[in-house]
Design an enzyme around this catalytic site. Sequence first.
Site, PDB file in Angstrom:
ATOM      1  N   ASP A  10       0.886  -1.179   0.000  1.00  0.00           N
ATOM      2  CA  ASP A  10       0.000   0.000   0.000  1.00  0.00           C
ATOM      3  C   ASP A  10       0.916   1.219   0.000  1.00  0.00           C
ATOM      4  OD1 ASP A  10      -2.276   1.700   0.381  1.00  0.00           O
ATOM      5  OD2 ASP A  10      -1.968   1.686   2.542  1.00  0.00           O
ATOM      6  N   SER A  11       0.307   2.388  -0.110  1.00  0.00           N
ATOM      7  CA  SER A  11       1.093   3.616  -0.041  1.00  0.00           C
ATOM      8  C   SER A  11       1.652   3.841   1.365  1.00  0.00           C
ATOM      9  CB  SER A  11       0.216   4.803  -0.424  1.00  0.00           C
ATOM     10  OG  SER A  11      -0.862   4.902   0.489  1.00  0.00           O
ATOM     11  N   CYS A  73      -4.674  -1.420  -1.696  1.00  0.00           N
ATOM     12  CA  CYS A  73      -4.872   0.015  -1.882  1.00  0.00           C
ATOM     13  C   CYS A  73      -5.889   0.227  -3.000  1.00  0.00           C
ATOM     14  CB  CYS A  73      -3.533   0.649  -2.261  1.00  0.00           C
ATOM     15  SG  CYS A  73      -3.645   2.395  -2.687  1.00  0.00           S
ATOM     16  N   GLU A 152      -1.103   8.530   8.929  1.00  0.00           N
ATOM     17  CA  GLU A 152       0.315   8.209   8.776  1.00  0.00           C
ATOM     18  C   GLU A 152       1.170   8.890   9.844  1.00  0.00           C
ATOM     19  OE1 GLU A 152       1.945   6.131   6.591  1.00  0.00           O
ATOM     20  OE2 GLU A 152       0.013   5.436   5.837  1.00  0.00           O
ATOM     21  N   CYS A 183     -10.996   3.310   1.084  1.00  0.00           N
ATOM     22  CA  CYS A 183      -9.549   3.491   1.238  1.00  0.00           C
ATOM     23  C   CYS A 183      -9.152   2.569   2.372  1.00  0.00           C
ATOM     24  CB  CYS A 183      -9.225   4.946   1.577  1.00  0.00           C
ATOM     25  SG  CYS A 183      -7.520   5.206   2.127  1.00  0.00           S
ATOM     26  N   HIS A 185      -6.946   2.686   4.504  1.00  0.00           N
ATOM     27  CA  HIS A 185      -6.618   3.342   5.768  1.00  0.00           C
ATOM     28  C   HIS A 185      -7.859   3.517   6.657  1.00  0.00           C
ATOM     29  CE1 HIS A 185      -2.861   4.511   3.760  1.00  0.00           C
ATOM     30  NE2 HIS A 185      -2.414   5.025   4.895  1.00  0.00           N
TER      31      HIS A 185
END
Length: 259
Positions: A10-11, A73, A152, A183, A185
Amino acid sequence: MSSAPIGVFDSGVGGLTIVREIQRRLPGESVIYIGDTANCPYGNRSTTEIHQLARQMVMRLQRHGVKMVVIACNTISVNCIGELRAEFPNLSMVGTAPAVKLASSVSKSRRIGVLSTIATANSAYQAMLVEQFASDCKVVNIGTNELVPRIERGAWSTELPDVLPDVLAPFREAEVDALVLGCTHYPLLRNEISQILGPGVAVLDSGEAIARQVGRVLESNGLLNTSGEPPTYRYLTTAESPALTNVLERLGIPQTVTL
Ligand code: DGL
């Protein structure tokens, strides 16, 4: 080969919500996870940039000898999974897409919300999902870059409580009864989101469905770990991540952190 790890990326730390579902469903499988912390967020980047960064991540996972790749993602999957599959034809890939079909199947009011990144909200892929599975619903489609950078930074209690009510306001105004977390996250904020939207709103994501699909792909390719060796877990990031340890704890993920 079958004892090789599943590669997940993922990012940033969001894809760990998918790792947790994979570990639950496939407890015998080893996993190597890479979060591209150095380049996060992806959600406000162009399709070309997202594709270039994602290609590098797949190459990294290949160097770790993974037996398949999970793109944990939505932003990457909806914008360039086709290109990645074409570039790595010998590597099975499972992607992530907003659970629009699931939301449509549970919504009684026929008013659903999709909360994702800007690049996912604007994608043709998501428009296609809505057209295919929720054409009879009013769909409130919101893309935001307000949440991922804060997650993050690990700013759970300091910054997120201030922004979350505003981000969710359009869904409350439209009185949706199902919200898609588009998403990876966002399931990290599930409790906070549910608290704001109230018990009448089903908060949905695609983690379980992805883990099921990973199992099917491994099985049909003869790649399930039948070696009897215990699984190993590695969680890597491309830059130091202030949130990694906390997210692993939050999700109750078995920890073997390697930076
Ligand atoms: N977790 C990612 C997703 O599912 C992307 C977050 C970002 O980098 O903006 O879309």
